[in-house]
Write a protein that holds these residues in place. Structure first.
Motif, short mmCIF file in Angstrom:
data_model
loop_
_atom_site.label_atom_id
_atom_site.label_comp_id
_atom_site.label_asym_id
_atom_site.label_seq_id
_atom_site.Cartn_x
_atom_site.Cartn_y
_atom_site.Cartn_z
N GLU A 215 0.82 -1.20 0.00
CA GLU A 215 0.00 0.00 0.00
C GLU A 215 0.86 1.26 0.00
N ARG A 216 1.96 1.23 0.72
CA ARG A 216 2.88 2.37 0.70
C ARG A 216 3.50 2.56 -0.67
N TRP A 217 3.62 1.47 -1.41
CA TRP A 217 4.19 1.55 -2.76
C TRP A 217 3.16 1.94 -3.81
N GLY A 218 1.91 2.16 -3.40
CA GLY A 218 0.89 2.63 -4.32
C GLY A 218 -0.13 1.61 -4.78
N TRP A 219 -0.03 0.37 -4.30
CA TRP A 219 -1.01 -0.64 -4.66
C TRP A 219 -2.28 -0.45 -3.83
N ARG A 220 -3.43 -0.82 -4.39
CA ARG A 220 -4.69 -0.73 -3.65
C ARG A 220 -5.40 -2.08 -3.66
N LYS A 221 -6.00 -2.41 -2.52
CA LYS A 221 -6.72 -3.69 -2.41
C LYS A 221 -8.06 -3.58 -3.11
N VAL A 222 -8.37 -4.58 -3.93
CA VAL A 222 -9.63 -4.56 -4.68
C VAL A 222 -10.61 -5.62 -4.22
N GLY A 223 -10.17 -6.56 -3.39
CA GLY A 223 -11.09 -7.57 -2.90
C GLY A 223 -10.39 -8.86 -2.54
N ARG A 224 -11.19 -9.86 -2.21
CA ARG A 224 -10.68 -11.16 -1.77
C ARG A 224 -11.24 -12.26 -2.68
N VAL A 225 -10.39 -13.26 -2.93
CA VAL A 225 -10.83 -14.40 -3.74
C VAL A 225 -10.50 -15.69 -3.00
N PRO A 226 -11.26 -16.75 -3.23
CA PRO A 226 -10.92 -18.05 -2.61
C PRO A 226 -9.73 -18.67 -3.32
N GLY A 227 -8.91 -19.38 -2.56
CA GLY A 227 -7.80 -20.10 -3.16
C GLY A 227 -8.29 -21.39 -3.81
N SER A 228 -7.59 -21.82 -4.84
CA SER A 228 -7.93 -23.08 -5.50
C SER A 228 -7.30 -24.24 -4.73
N PRO A 229 -7.81 -25.45 -4.90
CA PRO A 229 -7.21 -26.60 -4.22
C PRO A 229 -5.73 -26.73 -4.53
N GLY A 230 -4.92 -26.93 -3.50
CA GLY A 230 -3.49 -27.09 -3.67
C GLY A 230 -2.71 -25.80 -3.61
N GLU A 231 -3.37 -24.65 -3.54
CA GLU A 231 -2.66 -23.38 -3.45
C GLU A 231 -2.16 -23.15 -2.02
N THR A 232 -1.29 -22.16 -1.86
CA THR A 232 -0.64 -21.94 -0.58
C THR A 232 -1.58 -21.39 0.48
N GLN A 233 -2.69 -20.75 0.07
CA GLN A 233 -3.65 -20.19 1.02
C GLN A 233 -5.07 -20.59 0.62
N THR A 234 -5.98 -20.57 1.58
CA THR A 234 -7.38 -20.87 1.28
C THR A 234 -8.09 -19.65 0.69
N GLU A 235 -7.51 -18.45 0.89
CA GLU A 235 -8.05 -17.24 0.28
C GLU A 235 -6.94 -16.22 0.15
N PHE A 236 -7.14 -15.25 -0.76
CA PHE A 236 -6.13 -14.23 -1.05
C PHE A 236 -6.80 -12.87 -1.16
N ASP A 237 -6.07 -11.85 -0.70
CA ASP A 237 -6.46 -10.47 -0.98
C ASP A 237 -5.72 -10.03 -2.23
N LEU A 238 -6.47 -9.49 -3.20
CA LEU A 238 -5.88 -9.07 -4.46
C LEU A 238 -5.65 -7.56 -4.46
N TYR A 239 -4.50 -7.18 -5.00
CA TYR A 239 -4.12 -5.76 -5.09
C TYR A 239 -3.93 -5.39 -6.55
N LEU A 240 -4.08 -4.09 -6.83
CA LEU A 240 -3.98 -3.59 -8.20
C LEU A 240 -3.13 -2.32 -8.23
N LEU A 241 -2.35 -2.18 -9.30
CA LEU A 241 -1.55 -0.97 -9.52
C LEU A 241 -1.71 -0.58 -10.98
N GLU A 242 -2.15 0.66 -11.21
CA GLU A 242 -2.28 1.14 -12.59
C GLU A 242 -0.90 1.47 -13.14
N LEU A 243 -0.60 0.97 -14.34
CA LEU A 243 0.68 1.24 -14.98
C LEU A 243 0.57 2.31 -16.07
N ARG A 244 -0.62 2.58 -16.53
CA ARG A 244 -0.85 3.57 -17.60
C ARG A 244 -1.88 4.59 -17.14
#
Length: 244
Positions: A215-244
Motif C-alpha cells: 500500500e505504501r508503494w501505491g497498490w490498492r486492495k480490490v477484494g478477496r478471492v478463494p484459493g484453489s485446491p493445492g494453493e498456498t492459502q485458502t483465500e487471497f487479498d488481491l491488489y492492483l496498480l495502474e501502470l498507464r
C-alpha cells in the motif's frame, strides 16, 4: 546538489540489465551501467573500495571518487527458460523468505508459469550471491479474479486478453538484504517498460504488515478471492496498480 537516486535514468541493454551499484550511508544508492560512467552531486569519498566512479565537483570539474559501504549489486533480467535454469538458486531464497511452503509445489507452479509467453523475472545479486528475486506473467484469462468479493460493478474489470494485466507472482528478499529498498526496486524495475495497462498481486490476508508495504508503494486492495485446491492459502487479498 545532493544525489537523488529516483532521478537517475534506467539503462536497459538489449540482452539484460547490469548495474554496478554502491550502497551508501543513509541508504543512498549510486548506480551506473556496467562499464559506463555517471556523474552526480557531492557524495563522500571512500578509501575502502578500489572501484573508481566519477563525481562532479563545483565548477563542473570531474573528480574520481569511490564510496563507503561498497557492495556490487547486479540486477539480472531473465525469461522463462533462463529462470528455470536458475531455479535451484531461486528456491534457496524462496525457502528462507517463505518457510514451511512446499518447494515441490513451488517448482511445479514456476515451471508452468515460466512457460507462459511474456513471463519475466528479475534476480538481485550482491557480490555474486543471490539475495532476492521477483517474477510474474501476463494474465491470459479472467480466472485470477474468479470469486472476487466484493464483485466489481464493472463487468469489464475482470476481462483479460493476455495484454491487459501483469501478475506479480512472487517477490522475495533475504533477511540480511532487507531494509535498503531492494524489494521495491525489484518490483518497480520488473514493471517498468511492461506493455500492460495494470499490475496485480495476491497476498495472504493474515499478513497485514506485508499488505501495508504494498500500500505504501501505491497498490490498492480490490477484494478477496478463494484459493484453489493445492494453493498456498485458502483465500487471497488481491491488489492492483495502474501502470498507464
Amino acid at each position: 546538489m545532493p544525489f537523488d537516486d529516483r532521478r537517475q535514468p534506467m539503462l536497459r541493454p538489449d540482452d539484460q540489465e547490469e548495474y554496478l551499484a554502491h550502497l551508501l550511508a543513509g541508504r543512498r544508492l549510486v548506480r551506473r551501467q556496467f562499464g559506463a560512467t555517471c556523474s552526480f552531486g557531492d557524495p563522500p569519498l571512500c578509501k575502502a573500495c578500489s572501484t573508481v566512479i566519477m563525481r562532479r565537483a563545483r565548477g563542473g570539474r570531474l573528480l574520481e571518487g569511490t564510496y563507503p559501504s561498497c557492495m556490487v549489486l547486479r540486477i539480472i533480467r531473465l525469461d522463462g527458460e533462463q529462470t528455470m535454469a536458475r531455479l535451484r538458486e531461486i528456491q534457496e531464497v524462496y525457502a528462507v523468505a517463505f518457510p514451511g511452503y512446499d518447494l515441490g509445489d513451488h517448482r511445479d507452479r514456476t515451471a508452468r508459469q515460466a512457460a507462459v509467453a511474456g513471463f519475466e523475472a528479475l534476480l538481485a545479486e550482491e557480490d555474486g550471491r543471490l539475495v532476492g528475486f521477483a517474477y510474474g506473467l501476463p494474465l491470459r484469462s479472467g480466472g485470477w479474479w474468479s470469486g472476487l468479493d466484493p464483485a466489481s460493478s464493472d463487468a469489464a474489470f475482470t476481462a483479460e486478453d493476455g495484454q491487459r494485466t501483469f501478475a506479480l507472482i512472487d517477490l522475495a528478499v533475504l533477511p540480511d538484504a532487507r531494509g535498503r529498498g531492494l524489494g521495491r526496486r525489484l518490483v518497480s524495475d520488473l514493471l517498468e517498460g511492461r506493455a500492460e495497462q495494470r499490475a496485480t498481486l495476491a497476498t495472504n490476508p493474515a499478513e497485514r504488515d506485508v499488505q501495508q508495504i504494498y500500500e505504501r508503494w501505491g497498490w490498492r486492495k480490490v477484494g478477496r478471492v478463494p484459493g484453489s485446491p493445492g494453493e498456498t492459502q485458502t483465500e487471497f487479498d488481491l491488489y492492483l496498480l495502474e501502470l498507464r
